[in-house]
Design an enzyme around this catalytic site. Sequence first.
Site, mmCIF file in Angstrom:
data_model
loop_
_atom_site.group_PDB
_atom_site.id
_atom_site.type_symbol
_atom_site.label_atom_id
_atom_site.label_comp_id
_atom_site.label_asym_id
_atom_site.label_seq_id
_atom_site.Cartn_x
_atom_site.Cartn_y
_atom_site.Cartn_z
ATOM 1 N N THR A 153 -56.752 5.956 44.634
ATOM 2 C CA THR A 153 -56.301 7.344 44.476
ATOM 3 C C THR A 153 -57.394 8.168 43.812
ATOM 4 O O THR A 153 -57.959 7.753 42.803
ATOM 5 C CB THR A 153 -55.011 7.362 43.618
ATOM 6 O OG1 THR A 153 -54.033 6.574 44.284
ATOM 7 C CG2 THR A 153 -54.496 8.791 43.436
ATOM 8 N N ASN A 178 -84.468 5.798 33.212
ATOM 9 C CA ASN A 178 -83.629 6.217 32.079
ATOM 10 C C ASN A 178 -84.245 5.923 30.722
ATOM 11 O O ASN A 178 -83.840 6.516 29.732
ATOM 12 C CB ASN A 178 -82.244 5.556 32.174
ATOM 13 C CG ASN A 178 -82.311 4.079 32.450
ATOM 14 O OD1 ASN A 178 -82.925 3.643 33.428
ATOM 15 N ND2 ASN A 178 -81.696 3.290 31.597
ATOM 16 N N GLN A 236 -80.311 9.821 36.508
ATOM 17 C CA GLN A 236 -80.994 10.581 35.441
ATOM 18 C C GLN A 236 -81.685 11.829 35.980
ATOM 19 O O GLN A 236 -82.316 12.559 35.211
ATOM 20 C CB GLN A 236 -82.026 9.695 34.723
ATOM 21 C CG GLN A 236 -81.402 8.586 33.896
ATOM 22 C CD GLN A 236 -80.668 9.087 32.651
ATOM 23 O OE1 GLN A 236 -80.848 10.222 32.218
ATOM 24 N NE2 GLN A 236 -79.830 8.244 32.085
ATOM 25 N N SER A 260 -74.029 10.320 38.733
ATOM 26 C CA SER A 260 -72.916 10.058 37.813
ATOM 27 C C SER A 260 -72.659 11.322 36.999
ATOM 28 O O SER A 260 -73.609 12.008 36.601
ATOM 29 C CB SER A 260 -73.314 8.897 36.900
ATOM 30 O OG SER A 260 -72.299 8.647 35.961
ATOM 31 N N ALA A 261 -71.374 11.608 36.732
ATOM 32 C CA ALA A 261 -71.025 12.886 36.096
ATOM 33 C C ALA A 261 -71.405 12.957 34.622
ATOM 34 O O ALA A 261 -71.786 14.012 34.122
ATOM 35 C CB ALA A 261 -69.519 13.130 36.233
ATOM 36 N N HIS A 262 -71.315 11.820 33.922
ATOM 37 C CA HIS A 262 -71.372 11.928 32.453
ATOM 38 C C HIS A 262 -72.774 12.168 31.900
ATOM 39 O O HIS A 262 -72.953 12.339 30.705
ATOM 40 C CB HIS A 262 -70.687 10.737 31.779
ATOM 41 C CG HIS A 262 -71.415 9.434 31.826
ATOM 42 N ND1 HIS A 262 -72.060 8.927 30.734
ATOM 43 C CD2 HIS A 262 -71.594 8.529 32.817
ATOM 44 C CE1 HIS A 262 -72.588 7.742 31.048
ATOM 45 N NE2 HIS A 262 -72.316 7.487 32.305
ATOM 46 N N CYS A 296 -82.889 -2.627 22.883
ATOM 47 C CA CYS A 296 -82.933 -3.747 21.966
ATOM 48 C C CYS A 296 -81.711 -4.618 22.146
ATOM 49 O O CYS A 296 -80.709 -4.426 21.500
ATOM 50 C CB CYS A 296 -83.031 -3.233 20.549
ATOM 51 S SG CYS A 296 -84.298 -4.088 19.664
ATOM 52 N N GLY A 343 -71.805 5.662 38.238
ATOM 53 C CA GLY A 343 -73.101 5.405 38.858
ATOM 54 C C GLY A 343 -73.260 3.936 39.225
ATOM 55 O O GLY A 343 -73.831 3.600 40.271
HETATM 56 N N1 PLP Z 1 -78.432 4.352 36.647
HETATM 57 C C1 PLP Z 1 -79.085 4.941 35.635
HETATM 58 C C2 PLP Z 1 -80.514 5.293 35.804
HETATM 59 C C3 PLP Z 1 -78.435 5.212 34.433
HETATM 60 O O1 PLP Z 1 -79.086 5.794 33.420
HETATM 61 C C4 PLP Z 1 -77.060 4.865 34.321
HETATM 62 C C5 PLP Z 1 -76.324 5.081 33.048
HETATM 63 O O2 PLP Z 1 -76.805 4.794 31.988
HETATM 64 C C6 PLP Z 1 -76.430 4.255 35.416
HETATM 65 C C7 PLP Z 1 -77.143 4.026 36.554
HETATM 66 C C8 PLP Z 1 -74.984 3.863 35.362
HETATM 67 O O3 PLP Z 1 -74.154 4.969 35.429
HETATM 68 P P1 PLP Z 1 -72.626 4.854 34.952
HETATM 69 O O4 PLP Z 1 -72.672 4.812 33.457
HETATM 70 O O5 PLP Z 1 -71.958 6.058 35.473
HETATM 71 O O6 PLP Z 1 -72.105 3.591 35.540
#
Ligand code: PLP
Length: 375
Positions: free
Chosen positions: A236, A149, A179, A197-199, A321, A69
Site C-alpha cells: 500500500t 556519502n 546524496q 531517498s527523501a530523508h 568508525c 534508498g
Molecule cells: N546510498 C547512499 C549514498 C546513502 O548515503 C544512503 C543513506 O545513508 C543510502 C544509500 C540509503 O538510503 P536510505 O537510508 O533511504 O535507505
Amino acid sequence: MIYLDHAATAPVPRAVADAMIEVLTERYGNPSSQYPFGAEMKKRVEDWRRAVAALLDCPAEGLHFTSCGTEGDNWALRAAVWQNRHVGNHIVTTAVEHSAVLECCKWLEREGCEVTYLAPDQNGSLTAEQVLEAVRPDTAAVSVMLVNNELGTVYPVADIARGLAARNPKTLLHTDAVQGLGTFSARALGADFVTVSAHKIGGPKGVGALYIGPRVRNPRPLLAGGGQERGLRSGTEATAQIAGFARAAELRLENRERNRAHLEALHAVALEKMLAIPDMVCVGAGTAPHILPLSLAGWPAGNIVNDLGSQGICISAGSACHQGKPSHVVAALKLPKRVAAGVIRLSFGPGTTEADIDACAQALRRHRDTRMPML
Ligand code: PLP
C-alpha cells in the site's frame, strides 16, 4: 544543538510535516479503494510523483516510490541482473559504494554473480575510463554512485553512460544518487536506474524512489503482492511519506540556486577554518558542497564524535568508525594510519550557519589541544 550531519539525515521543514499530517489525519484513504475518498488519493499520488520527478528531471511514469534508498539500490541491481541473465552475470561497481549496493553485490555473488570492485585513488576519484575498461561482453550491470556519502566525490556517471553505449550496449547502468538529489538531471545522466531517498533533502525517513529508464524492459519487482506502482512495487502506497517527499522536493526545487550558493560559500568558509587547526587535513578531493571530509590526524574519530556530541555538536565519523575500524570508504583510500583513524565528516544543509561552523571549529581545536593523540 548544532547539527552538521545532513548527509546522515536532514531536518524536516514544518511545511513538509504539515503536508504529512494532513494526509495522516484527514486524507487517509487507501489509493486502491474504489470509493472517491480512496480514488482521490490515487490521483494525489500521481501529483506527488510529478513533483518528485520534476526534481530529478525524469519522466514521472518512470519513477516508482520505494521504502528507502536501500530498497532502490537492491531493486535496481537485481532487476538489471535479471534482465541481462542471458548476457552474463558480471557486475562492475566501486569499492566506495554505500553498503546498500555493496552488501547486495555480496548476496548476488553468493547467488552466482561475479563482481569487480573498482578502487579509487587516494583522493577518492575514479575515471569513466577505469569503469569502462572493466566492462566485459558478459557484464550485466554497472553500478556507480553519483555522490559519495563520506567523501563528497562526484563520479562521472554521464560519461560512463555515454561510454557504455559503445563498450557494451546491453549492460545496464545504475547510479545511487541518494546524496545528489536536487543537483542533477536524470535525463542528462543517462543511467537506466537512479536511486533517491527523501530523508536526505528534508523529506521523511522511510520513503525513496527508483527511476527506471526505457531500456529496462519489464523490470522485475523485488516484492510480490498487490501490484501497486504499476505492478512494479507492491505494498500500500505510504501516502503520508510520499506527500512529505513531494513537498520536500518542491521546496528543494524552488530554492535550488540559493541553496547551492549557500552551501558552496559555507564549504569554503568551513574548509578554511578547519584547516587552520593544527594536524587537521582535508580528505579526498570531493566537490559536493554539502560534504566536508577531514581528518584530525592522530586523534581517533570515534572519540572526537563522542566529545563533540557531548557538547551538543553532531558530526559523523563518516560511516567511518565501525568498532574502531575505518569505514570501507576510508580503507579504500589507503591513507596513512594516523590520517585514516581521524577521518570525520561535516555535512551541511540549507539551515546551516557560519556560527555553527565556528562553534564546531572551536570544539575541534579544544579536542586537539586537550586530548592525547594515538601513539
Ligand atoms: N546510498 C547512499 C549514498 C546513502 O548515503 C544512503 C543513506 O545513508 C543510502 C544509500 C540509503 O538510503 P536510505 O537510508 O533511504 O535507505
